[in-house]
Design a protein around this motif. Structure first.
Motif, PDB file in Angstrom:
ATOM      1  N   ALA A  66     -12.657  -1.870 -15.173  1.00 63.52           N
ATOM      2  CA  ALA A  66     -11.536  -1.790 -16.141  1.00 63.52           C
ATOM      3  C   ALA A  66     -10.385  -2.466 -15.449  1.00 63.52           C
ATOM      4  O   ALA A  66     -10.175  -2.685 -14.465  1.00 63.52           O
ATOM      5  N   PRO A  67      -9.498  -3.285 -16.437  1.00 61.68           N
ATOM      6  CA  PRO A  67      -8.488  -4.132 -16.152  1.00 61.68           C
ATOM      7  C   PRO A  67      -7.508  -2.957 -15.410  1.00 61.68           C
ATOM      8  O   PRO A  67      -7.188  -1.973 -15.824  1.00 61.68           O
ATOM      9  N   LEU A  68      -6.894  -3.563 -14.307  1.00 63.66           N
ATOM     10  CA  LEU A  68      -6.108  -2.693 -13.444  1.00 63.66           C
ATOM     11  C   LEU A  68      -4.602  -2.729 -14.162  1.00 63.66           C
ATOM     12  O   LEU A  68      -4.356  -3.951 -14.568  1.00 63.66           O
ATOM     13  N   PRO A  69      -3.847  -1.828 -14.114  1.00 60.82           N
ATOM     14  CA  PRO A  69      -2.383  -1.711 -14.748  1.00 60.82           C
ATOM     15  C   PRO A  69      -1.502  -2.759 -13.696  1.00 60.82           C
ATOM     16  O   PRO A  69      -1.759  -2.901 -12.614  1.00 60.82           O
ATOM     17  N   VAL A  70      -0.632  -3.365 -14.538  1.00 53.85           N
ATOM     18  CA  VAL A  70       0.306  -4.219 -13.880  1.00 53.85           C
ATOM     19  C   VAL A  70       1.211  -3.316 -13.190  1.00 53.85           C
ATOM     20  O   VAL A  70       1.846  -2.347 -13.699  1.00 53.85           O
ATOM     21  N   MET A  71       1.613  -3.557 -11.928  1.00 54.05           N
ATOM     22  CA  MET A  71       2.470  -2.711 -11.002  1.00 54.05           C
ATOM     23  C   MET A  71       3.183  -3.443 -10.396  1.00 54.05           C
ATOM     24  O   MET A  71       3.353  -4.628 -10.160  1.00 54.05           O
ATOM     25  N   GLU A  72       4.694  -2.872 -10.163  1.00 55.41           N
ATOM     26  CA  GLU A  72       5.736  -3.600  -9.438  1.00 55.41           C
ATOM     27  C   GLU A  72       5.185  -3.650  -7.826  1.00 55.41           C
ATOM     28  O   GLU A  72       4.221  -3.153  -7.437  1.00 55.41           O
ATOM     29  N   PHE A  73       5.894  -4.554  -7.320  1.00 53.42           N
ATOM     30  CA  PHE A  73       5.683  -4.950  -5.676  1.00 53.42           C
ATOM     31  C   PHE A  73       5.563  -3.710  -4.854  1.00 53.42           C
ATOM     32  O   PHE A  73       4.697  -3.518  -4.172  1.00 53.42           O
ATOM     33  N   ASP A  74       6.446  -2.808  -5.086  1.00 56.52           N
ATOM     34  CA  ASP A  74       6.424  -1.561  -4.141  1.00 56.52           C
ATOM     35  C   ASP A  74       5.529  -0.313  -4.691  1.00 56.52           C
ATOM     36  O   ASP A  74       5.654   0.608  -3.909  1.00 56.52           O
ATOM     37  N   GLU A  75       5.279  -0.370  -5.964  1.00 58.93           N
ATOM     38  CA  GLU A  75       4.610   0.994  -6.462  1.00 58.93           C
ATOM     39  C   GLU A  75       3.295   1.108  -5.795  1.00 58.93           C
ATOM     40  O   GLU A  75       2.860   2.338  -5.512  1.00 58.93           O
ATOM     41  N   TYR A  76       2.467   0.114  -5.442  1.00 60.51           N
ATOM     42  CA  TYR A  76       1.197   0.496  -4.917  1.00 60.51           C
ATOM     43  C   TYR A  76       1.216   0.871  -3.566  1.00 60.51           C
ATOM     44  O   TYR A  76       0.147   1.365  -3.148  1.00 60.51           O
ATOM     45  N   LYS A  77       2.363   0.930  -2.795  1.00 56.51           N
ATOM     46  CA  LYS A  77       2.279   1.039  -1.411  1.00 56.51           C
ATOM     47  C   LYS A  77       2.324   2.496  -1.189  1.00 56.51           C
ATOM     48  O   LYS A  77       3.134   3.228  -1.887  1.00 56.51           O
ATOM     49  N   GLN A  78       1.749   3.080  -0.204  1.00 57.81           N
ATOM     50  CA  GLN A  78       1.805   4.432   0.287  1.00 57.81           C
ATOM     51  C   GLN A  78       3.158   4.551   1.014  1.00 57.81           C
ATOM     52  O   GLN A  78       3.597   3.523   1.591  1.00 57.81           O
ATOM     53  N   PRO A  79       3.780   5.746   1.160  1.00 55.10           N
ATOM     54  CA  PRO A  79       4.853   5.806   2.491  1.00 55.10           C
ATOM     55  C   PRO A  79       4.668   5.320   3.569  1.00 55.10           C
ATOM     56  O   PRO A  79       5.280   4.917   4.217  1.00 55.10           O
ATOM     57  N   GLU A  80       3.441   5.563   4.241  1.00 58.98           N
ATOM     58  CA  GLU A  80       2.966   4.964   5.685  1.00 58.98           C
ATOM     59  C   GLU A  80       3.070   3.397   5.596  1.00 58.98           C
ATOM     60  O   GLU A  80       3.327   2.758   6.552  1.00 58.98           O
ATOM     61  N   ASP A  81       2.832   2.783   4.493  1.00 61.20           N
ATOM     62  CA  ASP A  81       2.707   1.204   4.307  1.00 61.20           C
ATOM     63  C   ASP A  81       4.252   0.903   4.354  1.00 61.20           C
ATOM     64  O   ASP A  81       4.452  -0.185   4.833  1.00 61.20           O
ATOM     65  N   MET A  82       5.020   1.720   3.828  1.00 56.93           N
ATOM     66  CA  MET A  82       6.585   1.398   3.784  1.00 56.93           C
ATOM     67  C   MET A  82       7.169   1.020   4.923  1.00 56.93           C
ATOM     68  O   MET A  82       7.767   0.373   5.463  1.00 56.93           O
ATOM     69  N   TYR A  83       6.737   2.177   5.929  1.00 52.13           N
ATOM     70  CA  TYR A  83       7.313   2.301   7.257  1.00 52.13           C
ATOM     71  C   TYR A  83       6.581   1.187   8.215  1.00 52.13           C
ATOM     72  O   TYR A  83       7.122   1.066   9.288  1.00 52.13           O
ATOM     73  N   ALA A  84       5.464   0.423   7.835  1.00 50.85           N
ATOM     74  CA  ALA A  84       4.924  -0.521   8.561  1.00 50.85           C
ATOM     75  C   ALA A  84       5.915  -1.847   8.918  1.00 50.85           C
ATOM     76  O   ALA A  84       5.703  -2.619   9.682  1.00 50.85           O
ATOM     77  N   ARG A  85       6.548  -2.081   7.958  1.00 45.29           N
ATOM     78  CA  ARG A  85       7.339  -3.176   7.748  1.00 45.29           C
ATOM     79  C   ARG A  85       8.780  -2.869   8.749  1.00 45.29           C
ATOM     80  O   ARG A  85       9.443  -3.806   9.101  1.00 45.29           O
ATOM     81  N   PHE A  86       8.919  -1.738   9.048  1.00 41.34           N
ATOM     82  CA  PHE A  86      10.076  -1.466   9.830  1.00 41.34           C
ATOM     83  C   PHE A  86       9.664  -0.821  11.261  1.00 41.34           C
ATOM     84  O   PHE A  86      10.314  -0.133  11.670  1.00 41.34           O
ATOM     85  N   GLN A  87       8.880  -1.600  11.804  1.00 47.16           N
ATOM     86  CA  GLN A  87       8.570  -1.286  13.342  1.00 47.16           C
ATOM     87  C   GLN A  87       9.485  -1.988  14.203  1.00 47.16           C
ATOM     88  O   GLN A  87       9.570  -3.213  13.906  1.00 47.16           O
ATOM     89  N   VAL A  88      10.064  -1.260  15.106  1.00 52.06           N
ATOM     90  CA  VAL A  88      10.883  -1.731  16.121  1.00 52.06           C
ATOM     91  C   VAL A  88      10.403  -3.084  16.922  1.00 52.06           C
ATOM     92  O   VAL A  88      11.199  -3.833  17.095  1.00 52.06           O
ATOM     93  N   SER A  89       9.135  -2.767  17.341  1.00 57.56           N
ATOM     94  CA  SER A  89       8.492  -3.858  18.214  1.00 57.56           C
ATOM     95  C   SER A  89       8.109  -5.085  17.217  1.00 57.56           C
ATOM     96  O   SER A  89       8.644  -6.292  17.856  1.00 57.56           O
ATOM     97  N   ASP A  90       8.075  -5.034  16.055  1.00 54.36           N
ATOM     98  CA  ASP A  90       7.660  -6.151  15.229  1.00 54.36           C
ATOM     99  C   ASP A  90       9.214  -6.983  15.158  1.00 54.36           C
ATOM    100  O   ASP A  90       9.307  -8.288  14.933  1.00 54.36           O
ATOM    101  N   ALA A  91      10.229  -6.132  14.740  1.00 53.29           N
ATOM    102  CA  ALA A  91      11.869  -6.675  14.683  1.00 53.29           C
ATOM    103  C   ALA A  91      12.149  -7.382  15.831  1.00 53.29           C
ATOM    104  O   ALA A  91      12.728  -8.397  15.765  1.00 53.29           O
ATOM    105  N   MET A  92      11.721  -6.663  17.024  1.00 56.22           N
ATOM    106  CA  MET A  92      12.139  -7.499  18.072  1.00 56.22           C
ATOM    107  C   MET A  92      11.321  -8.438  18.572  1.00 56.22           C
ATOM    108  O   MET A  92      11.942  -9.694  18.708  1.00 56.22           O
ATOM    109  N   ASN A  93      10.256  -8.732  18.102  1.00 63.11           N
ATOM    110  CA  ASN A  93       9.353 -10.094  18.322  1.00 63.11           C
ATOM    111  C   ASN A  93      10.077 -11.022  17.140  1.00 63.11           C
ATOM    112  O   ASN A  93      10.033 -12.187  17.669  1.00 63.11           O
ATOM    113  N   GLU A  94      10.178 -10.685  16.178  1.00 63.55           N
ATOM    114  CA  GLU A  94      10.826 -11.670  15.128  1.00 63.55           C
ATOM    115  C   GLU A  94      12.132 -12.261  15.530  1.00 63.55           C
ATOM    116  O   GLU A  94      12.437 -13.429  15.604  1.00 63.55           O
TER     117      GLU A  94
END
Length: 180
Positions: A66-94
């Motif tokens: 079945a065709p998938l419904p169109v979702m916004e960019f942040d809708e499909y993310k689970q709460p633990e996925d949202m925190y993955a972008r905010f890792q302190v070690s990744d931010a320090m490396n960047e």
């Protein structure tokens, strides 16, 4: 005897065959001899007294997707996925990669200025600030920050700003069409 009585076990009478009968060639199961090729293979196995396994591939039903419904960019993310972008070690490396000597030399060569790492520094400060908050407060802070960044990005110039809507052709083109 155990915890059960002899009367609770159903009794069935089983006759044991002689020792000579067990040496006969094994017959394949009835499910394997349903097709003519399987029957021929079973007959050949019985004639040579060698067991042959006949395996038929099961029928595969087509998969309907079945065709998938169109979702916004942040809708499909689970709460633990949202925190993955905010890792302190990744931010320090960047931040370290942005302010490194090689990155600044490359940026100076290409654009004539050193690299501006203020956005990465702000990201690191934000990552550090949400680590001390509860998960509900942190999630609200992340959503607010994402909304602010989206609004800031929309306010900046983009490729759609190059084009202007015209109601009539430019005068230069009209004059060129009259001359040519």
């Amino acid at each position: 005897m155990g915890w059960f009585s002899k009367s609770s076990i159903p009794s069935t009478h089983v006759e044991h065959s002689k020792q000579e009968d067990t040496a006969a060639a094994p017959t394949p199961p009835a499910a394997a001899t349903t097709s003519p090729t399987a029957a021929a293979a079973a007959a050949a196995a019985a004639a040579t007294e060698e067991p042959v396994a006949v395996v038929e591939a099961p029928l595969v039903s087509p998969i309907v997707v079945a065709p998938l419904p169109v979702m916004e960019f942040d809708e499909y993310k689970q709460p633990e996925d949202m925190y993955a972008r905010f890792q302190v070690s990744d931010a320090m490396n960047e931040l370290a990669a942005c302010s490194s000597l090689g990155a600044n030399i490359r940026n100076y060569y290409r654009y004539g200025t050193f690299k501006d790492c203020a956005a990465r520094y702000d990201h690191l400060k934000f990552c550090l600030s949400i680590k001390t908050k509860s998960s509900q407060v942190a999630q609200v802070m992340i959503q607010k920050r994402d909304a602010d960044l989206r609004a800031q990005k929309k306010s900046q110039p983009n490729s759609e700003d190059v084009w202007t809507v015209r109601s009539h052709p430019p005068e230069e083109l009209v004059e060129l069409a009259r001359q040519g």
